[in-house]
Design a protein around this motif. Structure first.
Motif, PDB file in Angstrom:
ATOM      1  N   PHE A   1       0.840  -1.208   0.000  1.00 41.38           N
ATOM      2  CA  PHE A   1       0.000   0.000   0.000  1.00 41.38           C
ATOM      3  C   PHE A   1       0.873   1.256   0.000  1.00 41.38           C
ATOM      4  N   GLU A   2       1.965   1.240   0.748  1.00 37.09           N
ATOM      5  CA  GLU A   2       2.865   2.389   0.779  1.00 37.09           C
ATOM      6  C   GLU A   2       3.423   2.661  -0.622  1.00 37.09           C
ATOM      7  N   GLY A   3       3.888   1.599  -1.282  1.00 37.19           N
ATOM      8  CA  GLY A   3       4.487   1.773  -2.597  1.00 37.19           C
ATOM      9  C   GLY A   3       3.478   2.152  -3.666  1.00 37.19           C
ATOM     10  N   SER A   4       2.346   1.470  -3.720  1.00 36.03           N
ATOM     11  CA  SER A   4       1.379   1.680  -4.795  1.00 36.03           C
ATOM     12  C   SER A   4       0.478   2.889  -4.567  1.00 36.03           C
ATOM     13  N   VAL A   5      -0.112   2.979  -3.385  1.00 38.45           N
ATOM     14  CA  VAL A   5      -1.126   4.010  -3.137  1.00 38.45           C
ATOM     15  C   VAL A   5      -0.504   5.302  -2.614  1.00 38.45           C
ATOM     16  N   ARG A   6       0.295   5.201  -1.576  1.00 32.67           N
ATOM     17  CA  ARG A   6       0.912   6.425  -1.042  1.00 32.67           C
ATOM     18  C   ARG A   6       1.858   7.038  -2.080  1.00 32.67           C
ATOM     19  N   GLY A   7       2.620   6.198  -2.771  1.00 32.94           N
ATOM     20  CA  GLY A   7       3.524   6.712  -3.785  1.00 32.94           C
ATOM     21  C   GLY A   7       2.788   7.466  -4.874  1.00 32.94           C
ATOM     22  N   ALA A   8       1.680   6.906  -5.346  1.00 32.39           N
ATOM     23  CA  ALA A   8       0.892   7.568  -6.391  1.00 32.39           C
ATOM     24  C   ALA A   8       0.278   8.862  -5.879  1.00 32.39           C
ATOM     25  N   LEU A   9      -0.224   8.851  -4.663  1.00 30.60           N
ATOM     26  CA  LEU A   9      -0.806  10.067  -4.093  1.00 30.60           C
ATOM     27  C   LEU A   9       0.245  11.170  -4.007  1.00 30.60           C
ATOM     28  N   ASN A  10       1.454  10.819  -3.589  1.00 27.50           N
ATOM     29  CA  ASN A  10       2.515  11.817  -3.459  1.00 27.50           C
ATOM     30  C   ASN A  10       2.882  12.433  -4.813  1.00 27.50           C
ATOM     31  N   THR A  11       3.011  11.610  -5.841  1.00 22.93           N
ATOM     32  CA  THR A  11       3.404  12.151  -7.146  1.00 22.93           C
ATOM     33  C   THR A  11       2.287  13.012  -7.743  1.00 22.93           C
ATOM     34  N   VAL A  12       1.044  12.577  -7.575  1.00 18.73           N
ATOM     35  CA  VAL A  12      -0.074  13.365  -8.104  1.00 18.73           C
ATOM     36  C   VAL A  12      -0.149  14.716  -7.403  1.00 18.73           C
ATOM     37  N   GLN A  13      -0.027  14.719  -6.087  1.00 19.43           N
ATOM     38  CA  GLN A  13      -0.110  15.983  -5.354  1.00 19.43           C
ATOM     39  C   GLN A  13       1.028  16.924  -5.730  1.00 19.43           C
ATOM     40  N   ALA A  14       2.219  16.381  -5.982  1.00 20.74           N
ATOM     41  CA  ALA A  14       3.341  17.219  -6.389  1.00 20.74           C
ATOM     42  C   ALA A  14       3.150  17.765  -7.799  1.00 20.74           C
ATOM     43  N   ALA A  15       2.485  16.997  -8.656  1.00 19.55           N
ATOM     44  CA  ALA A  15       2.283  17.411 -10.048  1.00 19.55           C
ATOM     45  C   ALA A  15       1.131  18.381 -10.214  1.00 19.55           C
ATOM     46  N   LEU A  16       0.204  18.407  -9.269  1.00 21.05           N
ATOM     47  CA  LEU A  16      -1.041  19.155  -9.439  1.00 21.05           C
ATOM     48  C   LEU A  16      -0.861  20.656  -9.721  1.00 21.05           C
ATOM     49  N   PRO A  17      -0.016  21.376  -8.978  1.00 21.09           N
ATOM     50  CA  PRO A  17       0.093  22.816  -9.266  1.00 21.09           C
ATOM     51  C   PRO A  17       0.479  23.098 -10.719  1.00 21.09           C
ATOM     52  N   GLY A  18       1.455  22.352 -11.246  1.00 20.45           N
ATOM     53  CA  GLY A  18       1.873  22.558 -12.621  1.00 20.45           C
ATOM     54  C   GLY A  18       0.819  22.147 -13.616  1.00 20.45           C
ATOM     55  N   MET A  19       0.154  21.033 -13.362  1.00 16.61           N
ATOM     56  CA  MET A  19      -0.896  20.571 -14.269  1.00 16.61           C
ATOM     57  C   MET A  19      -2.079  21.537 -14.279  1.00 16.61           C
ATOM     58  N   ARG A  20      -2.443  22.021 -13.111  1.00 14.93           N
ATOM     59  CA  ARG A  20      -3.565  22.972 -13.049  1.00 14.93           C
ATOM     60  C   ARG A  20      -3.230  24.279 -13.755  1.00 14.93           C
ATOM     61  N   ALA A  21      -1.992  24.717 -13.626  1.00 13.15           N
ATOM     62  CA  ALA A  21      -1.586  25.953 -14.294  1.00 13.15           C
ATOM     63  C   ALA A  21      -1.666  25.805 -15.809  1.00 13.15           C
ATOM     64  N   GLN A  22      -1.379  24.591 -16.310  1.00 10.84           N
ATOM     65  CA  GLN A  22      -1.437  24.343 -17.752  1.00 10.84           C
ATOM     66  C   GLN A  22      -2.827  23.924 -18.217  1.00 10.84           C
ATOM     67  N   ARG A  23      -3.699  23.631 -17.232  1.00 10.92           N
ATOM     68  CA  ARG A  23      -5.001  23.024 -17.516  1.00 10.92           C
ATOM     69  C   ARG A  23      -4.835  21.786 -18.388  1.00 10.92           C
ATOM     70  N   PHE A  24      -3.809  21.031 -18.068  1.00 18.24           N
ATOM     71  CA  PHE A  24      -3.534  19.782 -18.779  1.00 18.24           C
ATOM     72  C   PHE A  24      -2.729  18.878 -17.862  1.00 18.24           C
TER      73      PHE A  24
END
Length: 253
Positions: A115-138
Motif C-alpha cells: 500500500f505504501e508503494g502503490s497508493v501512497r507513492g501515487a498520491l505523493n506524485t499526483v499531489q506534487a504534479a497538481l500545481p503545474g498541471m492545473r496551471a497548464q489546464r492539462f
C-alpha cells in the motif's frame, strides 16, 4: 498536448517495465524524468543513452518531501512542469507463486509495504504534479495496475489488494481532477515476459498463460509500454477513470 511536447515522469523508471516505459515515451519525442530509488547505475546509464531529453533523479516516492524535491529538480533542469505522471514504482516483490505468503500466514506488514508503494507513492506524485498541471489546464496520470483483479490465478494477497486500492484512487482522482483538464487512468497487465519481478516465475506458468490468450503469447514489457502512450496522447483526451487491461486478451471483462 502531443507526446513530443510533454515532460513525463516515470517512477521506478530505471529497470524492468519502467525502463521500457521511459524508452517508449522518449521514442515519441517526450522529455522523460527517470525516477529511481536503488538503481542509480541503471538510471544513469539509461539517461545517458537517451541523451539530453532524459534526467535521472533519485527519490523515494513514499516520502512527500523527496517527491517535491524531485519535481523541483525537474523544473530547474527542463525549465517546465511535468505534464504526465506514470506511477510504475513497485515495492520489492517477486511473482513466485510457490514462495508467496499463504492466507494463514501473511501479516499486515506485507500489505502495508505494498500500500505504501502503490497508493501512497501515487498520491505523493499526483499531489506534487497538481500545481503545474492545473496551471497548464492539462495533465495525464497513468497508474500501473494488474489483471489479478479479474483473474486471481495466483492469490498474491498483498500485491493485489494494494493495486485494487490504486484502481479506486484512480477513479476518485479522475472525478476530482477532471474539471482541471487532468485525466487519470490505469493500465493493467498480467505477468510480463520478463521483468525483474517476474524473473522467478516458472516457465510452465508463462506457457499456461500464453496458451490461454487469443494471441497465444505472453505480453512483453515493450508491448505493454506502448499502450501507456495512448493514455498520455491526444487520442485519449475524453478517456478518464478507466482501467485498460493489456494482457493479450487473457482477461476479457
Amino acid at each position: 498536448m502531443q507526446l513530443s511536447q510533454q515532460l513525463v515522469l516515470v517512477t521506478g523508471g530505471a529497470r524492468g517495465l519502467g525502463q521500457h516505459l521511459v524508452r517508449a515515451f522518449a521514442r515519441e519525442g517526450a522529455q522523460v524524468l527517470v525516477n529511481y530509488l536503488h538503481s542509480a547505475d541503471a538510471a544513469s546509464a539509461l539517461a545517458a543513452d537517451l541523451g539530453p531529453a532524459a534526467l535521472a533523479v533519485r527519490a523515494d516516492v513514499t516520502d512527500p518531501a523527496q517527491v517535491q524535491a524531485m519535481f523541483a529538480q525537474a523544473r530547474a533542469h527542463f525549465g517546465r512542469e511535468v505534464t504526465s505522471v506514470v506511477n510504475n514504482a513497485l515495492a520489492a516483490f517477486s511473482f513466485n507463486g510457490n514462495a508467496r505468503a499463504q492466507a494463514d500466514a501473511i501479516g499486515w506488514q506485507a500489505f502495508n509495504a505494498q500500500f505504501e508503494g502503490s497508493v501512497r507513492g501515487a498520491l505523493n506524485t499526483v499531489q506534487a504534479a497538481l500545481p503545474g498541471m492545473r496551471a497548464q489546464r492539462f495533465g495525464r496520470v497513468i497508474n500501473i495496475g494488474t489483471n489479478l483483479f479479474q483473474n486471481p490465478v495466483v492469490p498474491y494477497h498483498d500485491y493485489t489488494a494494494a493495486k485494487a486500492a490504486l484502481l479506486s484512487l484512480t477513479r476518485t482522482l479522475a472525478g476530482d481532477l477532471g474539471p482541471d483538464g487532468i485525466t487519470v487512468n490505469m493500465l493493467s497487465g498480467g505477468l510480463l515476459r520478463s521483468t525483474d519481478a517476474s524473473a522467478a516465475t516458472p516457465e510452465a506458468v508463462f506457457d499456461y498463460i500464453a496458451a490461454n490468450t487469443p494471441l497465444r503469447s505472453v505480453t512483453t514489457p515493450a508491448e505493454f509500454a506502448d499502450a501507456a502512450l495512448f493514455f498520455a496522447s491526444p487520442w485519449s483526451r475524453a478517456v478518464t477513470g478507466q482501467n485498460l487491461v493489456v494482457d493479450g486478451g487473457l482477461v476479457r471483462d
